[in-house]
Design a protein around this motif. Sequence first.
Motif, short mmCIF file in Angstrom:
data_model
loop_
_atom_site.label_atom_id
_atom_site.label_comp_id
_atom_site.label_asym_id
_atom_site.label_seq_id
_atom_site.Cartn_x
_atom_site.Cartn_y
_atom_site.Cartn_z
N GLY A 183 3.82 7.73 4.01
CA GLY A 183 2.73 7.18 4.82
C GLY A 183 3.01 7.20 6.30
O GLY A 183 3.40 8.23 6.87
N SER A 184 2.82 6.05 6.92
CA SER A 184 2.92 5.95 8.38
C SER A 184 4.30 6.32 8.90
O SER A 184 4.44 7.00 9.93
CB SER A 184 2.56 4.52 8.79
OG SER A 184 3.07 4.27 10.07
N GLY A 185 5.32 5.83 8.24
CA GLY A 185 6.68 6.21 8.65
C GLY A 185 7.26 5.40 9.80
O GLY A 185 8.16 5.88 10.49
N SER A 186 6.77 4.17 9.97
CA SER A 186 7.36 3.39 11.08
C SER A 186 8.83 3.08 10.79
O SER A 186 9.65 3.05 11.72
CB SER A 186 6.56 2.12 11.36
OG SER A 186 6.61 1.24 10.28
N ASN A 187 9.18 2.87 9.53
CA ASN A 187 10.60 2.66 9.20
C ASN A 187 11.40 3.94 9.43
O ASN A 187 12.51 3.89 9.95
CB ASN A 187 10.77 2.21 7.75
CG ASN A 187 10.56 0.72 7.59
OD1 ASN A 187 11.44 -0.07 7.96
ND2 ASN A 187 9.40 0.33 7.08
N ALA A 188 10.83 5.06 9.03
CA ALA A 188 11.53 6.34 9.22
C ALA A 188 11.86 6.53 10.70
O ALA A 188 12.98 6.90 11.07
CB ALA A 188 10.67 7.49 8.70
N ALA A 234 11.67 5.42 2.41
CA ALA A 234 11.06 4.45 3.33
C ALA A 234 9.55 4.57 3.19
O ALA A 234 8.92 5.34 3.90
CB ALA A 234 11.52 4.74 4.76
N GLY A 235 9.00 3.85 2.20
CA GLY A 235 7.58 3.97 1.95
C GLY A 235 7.26 5.26 1.22
O GLY A 235 6.26 5.92 1.51
N ILE A 272 13.63 0.75 0.14
CA ILE A 272 13.31 -0.59 0.63
C ILE A 272 12.02 -1.03 -0.03
O ILE A 272 11.06 -0.26 -0.14
CB ILE A 272 13.20 -0.65 2.18
CG1 ILE A 272 13.12 -2.10 2.63
CG2 ILE A 272 12.03 0.17 2.70
CD1 ILE A 272 13.49 -2.31 4.09
N HIS A 273 12.03 -2.27 -0.53
CA HIS A 273 10.83 -2.81 -1.18
C HIS A 273 10.39 -4.03 -0.38
O HIS A 273 11.22 -4.88 -0.05
CB HIS A 273 11.15 -3.19 -2.63
CG HIS A 273 9.93 -3.63 -3.37
ND1 HIS A 273 8.98 -2.74 -3.82
CD2 HIS A 273 9.48 -4.86 -3.69
CE1 HIS A 273 8.00 -3.41 -4.41
NE2 HIS A 273 8.28 -4.70 -4.34
N PRO A 274 9.07 -4.15 -0.11
CA PRO A 274 8.63 -5.22 0.77
C PRO A 274 8.39 -6.56 0.06
O PRO A 274 7.34 -7.20 0.25
CB PRO A 274 7.33 -4.65 1.36
CG PRO A 274 6.79 -3.79 0.28
CD PRO A 274 7.99 -3.22 -0.45
N HIS A 287 7.60 -6.28 7.90
CA HIS A 287 7.97 -5.11 8.71
C HIS A 287 9.04 -5.48 9.74
O HIS A 287 9.97 -4.72 9.98
CB HIS A 287 6.74 -4.52 9.41
CG HIS A 287 6.18 -3.33 8.70
ND1 HIS A 287 4.88 -3.23 8.28
CD2 HIS A 287 6.76 -2.17 8.33
CE1 HIS A 287 4.70 -2.06 7.69
NE2 HIS A 287 5.82 -1.40 7.70
N GLU A 333 12.21 -5.48 8.08
CA GLU A 333 12.62 -4.10 7.76
C GLU A 333 13.24 -3.42 8.98
O GLU A 333 14.30 -2.79 8.89
CB GLU A 333 11.42 -3.30 7.26
CG GLU A 333 10.91 -3.82 5.93
CD GLU A 333 9.72 -3.05 5.39
OE1 GLU A 333 9.53 -3.09 4.17
OE2 GLU A 333 8.97 -2.44 6.18
#
Length: 195
Positions: free
Chosen positions: A10-15, A82-83, A103-105, A171, A174
């Motif tokens: 998806g968005s990839g903010s964690n990536a 990551a998502g 990672i699980h939210p 988030h 995370e």
Amino acid sequence: MTKVAIFASGSGSNAENIALHFKGSNSVIVDCIISNKSDAYVLERAKKMGIESAVFSGKCFAETDEVLNYLHSRGVDFIVLAGFLLKVPQNLLDAYPRRIVNIHPALLPKFGGKGMYGSHVHEAVIAAGETETGITIHFINENYDEGDIIFQASCPVLPTDTPDSVAEKVHRLEYQYFPTVIADTIEQLKASSFS
Ligand code: GRF
């Protein structure tokens, strides 16, 4: 140098946060970002950061060795989910034992399993009247959200919270913890392979 591949749907903010964390590191490098969705925003982020990316269909993941061959050809040592919404196939689990983390939210084992992703998780947490939620970083195995837990951190859920506000708090956790937990896990892996 440990080469990391990040899988994201998806968005990839964690990536992005992880890649920025390791930028300039002399021990860990984010080598590539892999997605199963050709329109995932994470691919834009990869481009912006100058990180190699690749897209493989769900069928490719599940039924071929293409992803594995790609990872081997790049010398990838460690995988971060990551998502990433697909189940990781057995060929990757076999090739990367205790070298794939997710990672699980939420605070597993609660609110995990099939269908528990994105806002579904936060909606379920609120509907269950939970007073806290958080993040779980874990190794993966053949079942969704069931591998050994490496790290958890929690945050309060208030009566005024909405799925969006919970997502925001989660988030934040995370971004704060995922990169350092990845770094520590890789360090431990290196230490154990020398002992
Ligand atoms: C995160 O909340 C992660 O825990 C979950 O999917 C979300 C991905 O967000 N597995 P992003 O794509 O990194 O912004």
